[in-house]
Design an enzyme around this catalytic site. Structure first.
Site, short mmCIF file in Angstrom:
data_model
loop_
_atom_site.label_atom_id
_atom_site.label_comp_id
_atom_site.label_asym_id
_atom_site.label_seq_id
_atom_site.Cartn_x
_atom_site.Cartn_y
_atom_site.Cartn_z
CG ASN A 157 -0.34 -0.15 2.51
OD1 ASN A 157 0.75 -0.71 2.63
ND2 ASN A 157 -0.98 0.35 3.55
CD GLU A 254 2.25 -0.19 10.82
OE1 GLU A 254 1.34 -1.02 10.70
OE2 GLU A 254 2.34 0.85 10.16
CB CYS A 288 -1.92 0.04 9.08
SG CYS A 288 -0.66 1.33 9.03
CD GLU A 467 7.49 1.65 10.44
OE1 GLU A 467 6.55 2.45 10.24
OE2 GLU A 467 7.78 0.74 9.65
#
Length: 501
Positions: A157, A254, A288, A467
């Site tokens: 994505n 993640e 997400c 992150e």
């Protein structure tokens, strides 16, 4: 590769190992446009042998790269940032074609990619250990070391953004990389590897193997991999975590999300509706942290759903290559079918369909595309699957709440804990709710804003690790302590010395 990506030419991409294009030993895989079905490129389905070769190359490059002065690593990362900036237009066109995201979205996202490389190039120069004199005449100091070969598994994505978020921190820290992009969007990571060589990074510092689950499993199980970083679905994350645990390899995971967006009556309503529209339907809901559960205070519930419905009806679905397109396709037939299965089930559950829900009528060149209209259901209850499970598409729910306590109960009624948003002009309440909502990233009066300095990551079924920021850089380093005796006389324990610990 030149600044212009020739999208009209079908390209047969090889693997990128040890700084070179290598044929690989696997079969060819086609990469097709999710909007038109047009063949864009072919890539190699990497075998176990190919993955092992990439890991060997990364391991061979590691000692010299780890020993490189941080100022030199920073210079090379900035060089890569400049190459990406120069080729941004072509890269955006390529990403739009492969993922189906509208070109306007991709151009905006590409404009920020170099920031991550510049940021981590900067902060690596400020990495410092600590030193202390401690009891007994000892000096202790700390030092950082990179892990070695790191496996980066990236999704379809945001193929470039998520890769560069990981790559910038890992390389700045002195690690070498083997990247396994999603089989649905594998092309741009191969280009990034080639551009890293052009920027002067050593052969083997950045390697890319393409393929599906077989290549991914071979990579996470390779004994030379010392750290793993995955962005993907929760089911895949569990498999990767199990493989990493078998070898006690650290991970950043993640994973999925089911983001609640809490809209209080004191919010600026038109602003909240515009924010809802963006959070739900940017990237066709395939992020997400996509705003997928709208929780709206009951006193403004009718006005909110009316305004949101009107705005959704104005969104233009169509060819992602056109600058006025708002909504492109979802990534695959499986994604399209999953979205429509959610729609059918939610109708059967008795929720109120406000807009969307039917396959859109589009031009003939888009007839083979995987299009799902932006779809909104009202009166969705926590018992419905749409409230609980991740769709990863443009299908969202709206649910009323009575008061702050009820809003928090609804927001926190989830196995996921990645993103959340709060809309309120009462800043005291907004901060209070942010302190109680279960999310790794919470926005107040906005959504999905990202920055190299702002940490990102969730917990529970949304994974673990961070992150961005110093947290990301330090997660790619091991920290050790050195203890030095400064007393002239050694304390011989078995000869009557009395110092211990």
């Amino acid at each position: 590769m030149s600044a212009s990506v020739p999208l009209t030419d079908i390209r047969d991409f090889k693997l990128h190992i040890a700084g070179e294009w290598q044929t690989g030993t696997g079969e060819r895989r086609q990469v097709r446009s999710p909007a038109t079905g047009t063949l864009i490129a072919t890539v190699t389905e990497a075998t176990d042998h190919d993955v092992a070769a990439a890991c060997d190359a990364a391991a061979a490059a590691f000692p010299a790269w780890a020993a490189t002065d941080t100022a030199e690593r920073a210079r090379l990362l900035r060089g890569l940032a400049r190459i990406i900036a120069e080729r941004m237009d072509g890269l955006a066109e390529l990403e739009s074609a492969v993922t189906g995201r509208p070109i306007r979205e991709m151009r905006a996202q590409m404009g920020r990619i170099p920031e991550w490389l510049d940021y981590f190039a900067g902060i690596i120069l400020g990495l410092e250990g600590e030193a202390n004199r401690v009891k007994g005449g000892f000096l202790t100091y700390t030092q950082y070391r990179p892990y070695g070969v790191c496996a980066l598994l990236t999704p379809w994505n945001h193929p470039v953004l998520i890769l560069v978020k990981k790559l910038a921190a890992a390389l700045a820290a002195g690690n070498t990389l083997v990247i396994k992009p999603s089989e649905l969007a594998p092309v741009s990571p191969l280009l990034i590897a080639q551009w890293a060589r052009e920027a002067g990074l050593p052969a083997g510092a950045v390697n890319v193997v393409t393929g599906g689950a077989t290549a991914g499993a071979a990579l996470v199980n390779n004994p030379q991999v010392a750290r793993i970083d995955l962005t993907g679905g929760t089911t895949t994350g569990k498999r990767v975590a199990a493989a990493a645990a078998e070898r006690l390899v650290p991970c950043t995971l993640e994973l999925g999300g089911k983001t609640p967006v809490v809209i209080f009556a004191d919010s600026q309503l038109d602003e909240a509706v515009a924010g809802a529209l963006f959070s739900a339907f940017v990237a066709a809901g395939q992020t997400c942290v996509s705003g997928s559960r709208f929780l709206v205070e009951d006193s403004i519930y009718p006005q909110f759903i009316a305004k949101l419905t009107e705005r959704v009806k104005r969104l233009k679905i169509g060819d992602p290559a056109l600058p006025d397109t708002d909504i492109g396709p979802v990534i695959s037939a499986a994604s399209r079918d999953r979205c429509f299965a959610f729609i059918a089930e939610t109708k059967a559950d008795g929720a109120r369909l406000l807009v969307g829900g039917e396959r859109p009528a589009l031009s003939s060149n888009l007839s083979d595309g995987f299009f799902v209209p932006p779809t909104v259901f009202a009166d969705v209850t926590p018992k419905m699957r749409l409230f609980r499970d991740e769709v990863f598409g443009p299908v969202v729910s709206v649910t009323p709440f009575r008061d702050e306590e009820h809003a928090l109960a609804l927001a926190n009624d989830s196995d996921f804990a990645l993103g959340a948003a709060i809309w309120s002009r009462d800043i005291i309440r907004a901060h209070r709710v942010a302190g109680k909502i279960r999310a790794g990233v919470t926005w107040i009066n906005d959504h999905h804003k990202n920055d190299p300095r702002s940490i990102w990551g969730g917990y529970d079924m949304s994974g673990y690790g961070k992150e961005n920021g110093w947290d990301a850089l330090k997660s790619y380093l091991t920290k050790s302590s050195v203890v030095v005796r400064t007393e002239a006389q050694f304390s011989d324990w078995f000869a009557g010395g009395h110092r211990y610990g």
